[in-house]
Design an enzyme around this catalytic site. Structure first.
Site, PDB file in Angstrom:
ATOM      1  N   CYS A  96       0.836  -1.205   0.000  1.00 54.41           N
ATOM      2  CA  CYS A  96       0.000   0.000   0.000  1.00 54.41           C
ATOM      3  C   CYS A  96       0.874   1.259   0.000  1.00 54.41           C
ATOM      4  CB  CYS A  96      -0.987  -0.034   1.168  1.00 54.41           C
ATOM      5  SG  CYS A  96      -2.349   1.137   0.961  1.00 54.41           S
ATOM      6  N   HIS A 232      -3.518  -5.467   0.979  1.00 54.49           N
ATOM      7  CA  HIS A 232      -2.869  -5.700   2.277  1.00 54.49           C
ATOM      8  C   HIS A 232      -2.820  -7.194   2.613  1.00 54.49           C
ATOM      9  CE1 HIS A 232      -2.561  -1.568   3.985  1.00 54.49           C
ATOM     10  NE2 HIS A 232      -3.501  -1.319   3.081  1.00 54.49           N
ATOM     11  N   GLU A 234      -1.103  -8.597   4.883  1.00 46.78           N
ATOM     12  CA  GLU A 234      -1.014  -8.784   6.344  1.00 46.78           C
ATOM     13  C   GLU A 234      -2.401  -8.812   6.978  1.00 46.78           C
ATOM     14  OE1 GLU A 234      -0.641  -6.003   4.826  1.00 46.78           O
ATOM     15  OE2 GLU A 234      -1.259  -4.294   6.057  1.00 46.78           O
TER      16      GLU A 234
END
Lengths: 286, 177
Positions: A96, A232, A234
Site C-alpha cells: 500500500c 494488504h 497482512e
C-alpha cells in the site's frame, strides 16, 4: 547473519511518521517464520545493512503530503535501502503506502532503477459516489506471473486467485509511457491483477476498484526481488481476518473455524506472501 | 464570458508546504536557493458576466457564500484575472517569484463543484466551467528569470528518486508561470 536466538532470517520493517500497519505486518511476518524489527525512519540508516531484507508497510507516510510516498522517498533511509536492494539483491516488500514509496523511489517497475517510470494516481471516482474516491473493501487477486517469477510470491502457484482487502485513495497504477506496459508484459512483471472470484479480469469498477491500467494490483522489478502491491496481505494472513460472508473456500474455512481460537489463528491466503518473503530472505542470508 | 482565478490558502501554517519545502531544501540540496514555498488551492472559473467588475463580484460571492471553496475559519482567498498571475522579479535583487500550477493530467474539470453550483445552488446561468489544481508559489534565488524557471522545473518534476517533489509526470500536468 542469521538471527542467533531464533535461527530466523531478519527483516527491517521501515516505519515512517504516518505508517499505521507496522504491528500487524510484523505479526504476519513473524507468523511466517521471520524475525521482524520495526526500524524508525530517523535512526542511523547504516543499521539497515545488517538485515536480509525490508518491508515498507501501509499507512500515510508524512500524512500523504504533496502526494503519497513522495516525501518518504527523499529520506536517507530510503537511499540506504535502495542501495541494499539494487546492489545486493535483497528482497523488499512494499504494501500500500509502501508500494507508493517503491514506485516514487524508482524501484518499481525498476526498468531503469532510480527513474520514476510510473505513478500511483488517485483512484478513479467510485460510480456509486461513496466517500470520496477511497476504496476500502475486499477484492480478489490473480497471481498473473509464472510461479517463481517474483521472489515475493514464489509460494503461490500461477493463476492462483485469493481474497485480500484494499484500503487506499491513491492506488491506480498508471504511466504516460505505453512502452512501459509492454515491457511489464514481456518481462512478466505484473504479479497481481484485480479479478473476480473466478479469476476473470475486466475493467469494470466492481473488479478493478481503482481503475488501474491492466488491472494491476502488484508489480515486481525485473530481478523479481522487489514487490509493490496495493492490497494488504497482512490483513489476510490469519483465518480470523477473513470475512465469514465470502462464498469461496476461504469464507468456508472461516465459518468452520468459528468457536475455536486455534483454528482462527490458522493461515489465511495472505500468509503465502510472507512465506515467500521468508524464502527470499533465506536466499539473501546465503 | 469572463475567466477569473480563485486562490484559496490556509491562514494557519500549511504543513504540506512546510514539509515539501523541507524535503526540497534538506534532501534535494536547494537550501540556499528556495527562500519560500507557498501552496494554494486553485480554481479557474468561467463566468457569464457582463464586465470584469461584475465577474469579480460573482467570484467573490462564490467564495463567500457557497461553502464550496473557502472555510473562513482557516482559509483566506484572492480573486484575480489570469493576466495578473504573479510570476516574475521581486523588489529584492536576485530573488524571483515563480508560480507552478499542478493539475490532473487527465483533466482539471471540477465536475463535483460544477454540479453543486449549477444543480444545487442555482448558478446554472452564471457559472459555465470550474477547473481546479494546486498553485505552488516559489521564491527563488537566481541570476535571471530563465534560471529561476529552470530551477523551478527541477524542483517540481519527479523524474527520478532524487529529483523533484511537486509533480509525478505520469498522472499530473504542470505549468511554470
Amino acid at each position: 547473519m542469521e538471527d542467533s536466538t531464533e535461527g530466523r532470517p531478519r527483516v527491517a520493517l521501515i516505519q515512517f511518521p504516518g505508517s499505521n500497519c507496522e504491528w500487524e505486518s510484523q505479526r504476519a511476518a513473524e507468523a511466517a517464520g521471520i524475525s521482524c524489527d520495526i526500524f524508525r525512519w530517523n535512526r542511523d540508516p547504516s543499521g539497515l545493512v545488517e538485515y536480509h531484507g525490508y518491508i515498507i508497510g501501509g499507512g500515510f507516510s508524512y500524512q500523504d503530503r504533496v502526494r503519497s510516498g513522495v516525501i518518504a522517498t527523499k529520506e536517507p533511509i530510503v537511499t540506504t535501502m535502495f542501495e541494499q536492494v539494487t546492489e545486493y539483491d535483497k528482497p523488499v516488500l512494499g504494501i500500500c503506502n509502501g508500494a507508493q514509496v517503491l514506485v516514487e523511489a524508482g524501484l518499481i517497475p525498476g526498468l531503469e532503477p532510480g527513474l520514476v517510470q510510473m505513478g500511483l494516481a488517485p483512484n478513479y471516482p467510485d460510480p456509486a459516489g461513496r466517500i470520496g474516491d477511497f476504496c476500502c473493501r475486499w477484492v480478489y487477486l490473480k497471481h498473473s506471473c509464472p510461479a517463481g517469477r517474483c521472489a515475493l510470491s514464489s509460494q503461490m502457484p500461477a493463476d492462483y486467485v485469493w481474497p485480500v482487502p484494499i484500503a487506499h485513495g491513491e492506488g491506480r497504477f498508471t504511466t504516460r509511457d505505453p512502452q512501459i506496459i509492454a515491457q511489464l508484459h514481456s518481462n512478466d512483471q505484473i504479479v497481481f491483477q484485480y479479478c473476480d472470484a473466478d479469476g476473470h479480469i475486466d475493467a469494470t469498477r466492481e473488479i478493478n476498484p481503482n481503475g488501474a491500467m491492466e488491472n494491476i494490483a502488484g508489480l515486481c522489478n525485473p530481478a523479481g526481488n522487489v514487490l509493490a502491491m496495493m492490497p494488504h496481505p497482512e490483513r489476510a494472513s490469519f483465518i480470523r481476518q477473513i470475512p465469514s460472508e465470502l462464498t469461496n473456500e476461504w469464507g468456508q474455512r472461516k465459518r468452520q473455524a468459528w468457536g475455536e481460537v486455534e483454528a482462527m489463528q490458522q493461515p489465511g491466503p495472505g500468509r503465502l506472501i510472507f512465506e515467500s518473503l521468508r524464502q527470499a530472505l533465506l536466499v539473501a542470508v546465503h | 464570458m469572463q475567466t477569473l482565478e480563485l486562490l484559496v490558502s490556509l491562514k494557519i501554517p500549511d504543513v504540506t508546504a512546510l514539509t515539501a519545502a523541507s524535503a526540497i531544501r534538506r534532501r534535494l540540496g536547494y537550501d540556499e536557493v528556495l527562500k519560500e514555498l507557498r501552496r494554494s488551492d486553485y480554481y479557474s472559473l468561467d463566468l457569464n458576466a457582463t464586465d470584469p467588475l461584475a465577474a469579480n463580484g460573482l467570484a467573490q460571492e462564490l467564495a463567500e457564500k457557497t461553502n464550496l471553496f473557502v472555510n473562513p475559519n482557516k482559509h483566506s482567498y484572492e480573486v484575480r484575472s489570469p493576466q495578473d498571475r504573479g510570476g516574475g522579479p521581486t523588489p529584492q535583487e536576485g530573488l524571483w517569484r515563480v508560480e507552478v500550477l499542478v493539475t490532473d493530467a487527465e483533466g482539471a474539470e471540477a465536475d463535483d463543484i460544477q454540479q453543486a453550483l449549477t444543480q444545487r445552488l442555482g448558478y446554472s446561468e452564471q457559472v459555465t466551467s470550474v477547473r481546479r489544481g494546486i498553485l505552488w508559489t516559489l521564491l527563488l534565488t537566481a541570476d535571471s528569470a530563465e534560471e529561476a524557471r529552470e530551477i523551478a522545473e527541477q524542483i517540481t518534476v519527479t523524474t527520478a528518486r532524487d529529483q523533484g517533489v511537486l509533480v509525478n509526470p505520469h498522472f499530473q500536468a504542470w505549468e511554470i508561470i
